[in-house]
Every structure is written in structure tokens, then in C-alpha cells.
Write an enzyme that holds these catalytic residues in place. Structure first.
Site: not given
Ligand code: NAD
Length: 374
Positions: A80, A180, A182, A184
Site C-alpha cells: 500500500k 451507505g 454510495g 458500492v
């Protein structure tokens, strides 16, 4: 404070600091484990208050990617990166191209992608300078928006959970509390609706609420805090992490917790409490891996059919994790780590560590050139 003892104990192989004062670039790449292949994980841009905070975050996130890629069956290690900066003020073409040059210098030991505050436009600037980037736009041979694939994987995880709890895979007539709406959440809502589930949802963003209602016509909106009290079969957290916590866990009326959000358990002990309460917790970092699966096949030439086939394996892997959880009488979050670690150990034993450029070269996108070379 960052020290080598931490790297030893957490198993990180390499941490690289990149700086370029000409464009105010301050970036850290952490490569956690390359047993399974080159490290893949996104780049996050965040205005970290201190260097320690940035290092802690990149070490934690890179280790998480090792586990996620391992349990998802990908031939990729975990890594990452973080760029320290304010995404509203500090983004520039020069910054991302400079960062791309640095990524190129790692010769494929780390491959990057989008993460928080990094969009396709930023990725395209990186791609001008390096091949070791995924999540580029479809016009440049990439896989485009990962969210529908993430949603599909979460849906497969929900189906596996239904098989485990209710004895049948179908979500028909199941009640879902989805937090949520959003990128997804809205695709997950649509899949649930089309399969006959009843969806209650919440969000704080008006535009996303409207979009959700268009895609999920029979969905019912509830208050932001009321989502935890919905009398439902499945609670699907698709907004923030740590929503299964001391304040919410007694309120949840569901039989299943399964959603897209990362790190849904505020602390590991909340996974133990869910088990004691008889609530099945789907392995979050596996069932939300559809996005990383989708970008991973950019190496070999992306297609919707391939991506879909791969994401659908999440059903079987989730079932395998439930089986380990039952057989060893351990909570699902531990069983997920057991499966990831057993794959890492077994592959370490047969082939030793991935040591660099040869394997990375196999992962170069065939025939694909950087934007600058095109
Ligand atoms: P997003 O930003 O598009 O959607 C998140 C939604 O949550 C937004 O609509 C936002 O308004 C809403 N929200 C924020 N705070 C809220 C609150 N307190 N209550 C209710 N709603 C709230 O993000 P996304 O891409 O849909 O990702 C959702 C989650 O899944 C994140 O945790 C993300 O890390 C994780 N995830 C996403 C992907 C992906 O492919 N996008 C992959 C893996 C994991």
C-alpha cells in the site's frame, strides 16, 4: 515511532520514502509480503498530522492487503502507499507523474491502484510514467469503475451467509438494512432488489439518496442513526468502518452482518460478541475483494466475463471460511485470517519468497505501454 522492530514483528519486507520538493511530493510505499507475487494495493492521499501517523497507516494497510489478496486467491502480495497532502490543494499532474516515476523505480515489486482520495485522473498521470498501475480507464485498456464488481462480491457473500443461516442461498423476501448508498451501496441495493429482497437504507448525501431510489425503487429511507434498529435479516454496512461497536452491537436485530465497508468491527472482540449473540459476520476483507479482483486481471487483459467469474468465487470461499469457523469453533474474523495464513505458509514452503523483477515482469501488462510511450 517507526523502527525496525515493528517491521520485524509485523513481517514487512520493504518501506520506501519518496520525496520530490519540486512538486511537494511526500510518499511512502510499504511492501508487506511478496510470497504470492508482486505487492498490489492502492495509493491513499491524506493530510496526515504527522509522519508517525502516515507510517502507521501505511504499515497497517499494506499488511491488510497481504491477507486480502491471499484469501481472495490472487497471485499477488500485499502493499500500500500513502501520499501525505491535502487532496483539495496539493494535487497536480507533476506530483502524480513524479510519483509514477518512483513507482517505476521499484521495478514491479509494488503495483498501485486507486484508494481514498485518488481517482482515475490521478492514476492516468501515474500511468504516463509507469506500467505498474491498475485501475486505469477502459479507454487505455483498464478495467474502469470497480464498484459494481465490489458490490457483486458482497452480494455473493450475502448469499453464502443466507445459505449458512437460513439453509437457502436466495435473498428473496429477506429484509436488508443497508448503510451507505454510495458507489458500492447503490449497486448492491440494485442486486438485492432484483433478487426479491426488501431494502431499508440510509445516507447523509442527498444526491446519493436520489440515485439509490432510482436504482432501487421499493427501497425505504430511514434516519442515519435508525439503521441500527431496523428489524432485519441482514445489516449491510457500506459506508464507514467500525460501525459494529459498543454503541450499536446490542441494537442490531439482524442474523447476518455482511457489507462492503472495510474494518467493520470496531475491535476484534466485537466479532466474538457477534458470535456469542448468534449473528453471523461475513468476512469483510474477502467479500469486498471484488474491486481488487477486477483490477488484478488488467495484467492479463481485462474482460467483464473474467472479472465476473472471478468475483463469483467469493461465494465458495466465504462458505469455506464458515466451515473453518465451525470446525475450529472460532469467530469468522479469525477463520478468515487462518485461511489467508495457511495459503501464505503453504506457498512459502513450495517456492520461497518472490524476489523481484522476473516475477514482476510476468505481471507487466502484455503489449501495454505507458501513456508517454503510446
Ligand atoms: P462512497 O464514498 O461512494 O460511498 C459511501 C457512502 O456512505 C456515501 O454515499 C456517503 O454519503 C455515505 N455515508 C458516509 N457517512 C455516512 C453515515 N454516517 N451514515 C450513512 N451513510 C454515510 O464509497 P464506496 O466506494 O461506495 O465504498 C463504501 C465502503 O466500501 C467504504 O468503506 C470503502 O472503503 C469500502 N470498499 C469500497 C470498494 C470499492 O470498490 N469502491 C472496495 C472495497 C471496499
Amino acid at each position: 515511532m517507526f523502527d525496525f522492530e515493528t517491521l520485524y514483528s509485523e513481517g514487512h519486507e520493504e518501506v520506501v520514502f519518496f520525496s520530490d520538493p519540486s512538486c511537494n511530493l511526500k510518499a511512502i510505499v510499504a511492501i508487506h509480503d511478496t510470497t504470492l507475487g508482486p505487492a498490489l494495493g492502492g495509493t491513499r492521499m491524506w493530510p496526515y498530522a504527522s509522519m508517525d501517523e502516515a507510517v502507521t497507516d501505511v504499515l497497517r494497510l499494506s499488511k491488510g492487503m497481504t491477507y486480502k489478496n491471499a484469501v481472495s486467491g490472487l497471485n499477488l502480495g500485499g502493499g500500500k502507499a500513502v501520499i501525505i497532502g491535502d487532496p483539495q490543494k496539493d494535487k497536480s499532474e507533476a506530483l502524480f507523474r513524479s510519483y509514477g516515476k518512483f513507482i517505476e523505480s521499484l521495478n514491479g515489486r509494488y503495483i498501485t491502484a486507486e484508494d481514498v482520495n485518488i481517482g482515475v485522473e490521478d492514476i492516468e498521470h501515474m500511468f504516463t510514467e509507469t506500467n505498474y498501475v491498475t485501475g486505469v480507464s477502459q479507454t487505455h485498456g483498464g478495467s474502469g469503475n470497480p464498484s459494481p464488481y465490489t458490490a457483486r462480491g458482497v452480494f455473493r457473500g450475502i448469499e453464502a451467509s443466507c445459505t449458512q443461516v437460513f439453509g437457502e442461498r436466495s435473498v428473496k423476501d429477506k429484509v436488508v438494512a443497508l448503510q451507505g448508498a454510495g458507489s458500492v451501496g447503490r449497486y448492491l441495493g440494485e442486486l438485492l432488489y432484483k433478487s426479491g429482497a426488501k431494502v431499508f437504507f440510509t445516507d447523509i448525501n442527498k444526491k446519493n439518496i436520489e440515485l439509490f431510489k432510482e436504482m432501487v425503487p421499493n427501497a425505504e429511507l430511514v434516519g442515519v442513526d435508525d439503521i441500527y434498529d431496523v428489524d432485519c435479516d441482514i445489516y449491510a454496512p457500506c459506508a464507514l468502518g467500525a460501525t459494529v461497536n459498543d454503541n450499536t452491537i446490542e441494537r442490531l436485530k439482524c442474523k447476518i452482518v455482511a457489507g462492503a465497508a472495510n474494518n467493520q468491527l470496531a475491535e476484534k472482540r466485537h466479532g466474538d460478541i457477534l458470535k456469542e449473540k448468534g449473528v453471523l459476520y461475513a468476512p469483510d476483507y474477502l467479500i469486498n475483494a471484488g474491486g481488487v479482483m477486477n483490477v488484478s486481471i488488467e495484467f492479463e487483459g481485462w474482460s467483464d466475463t473474467k472479472a465476473t467469474r472471478m468475483v463469483d468465487t467469493i461465494y465458495d470461499t466465504t462458505m469455506k471460511i464458515f466451515q473453518i469457523s465451525e470446525e475450529q469453533n472460532i469467530p469468522v474474523y479469525k477463520a478468515t485470517d487462518v485461511l489467508a495464513e495457511s495459503r501464505l505458509t503453504s506457498i512459502k514452503n513450495i517456492q520461497g519468497k518472490y524476489l523481484g523483477s522476473n516475477q514482476a515482469k510476468n505481471h507487466r501488462f502484455p503489449g501495454r505501454k505507458t501513456l508517454a510511450e503510446q
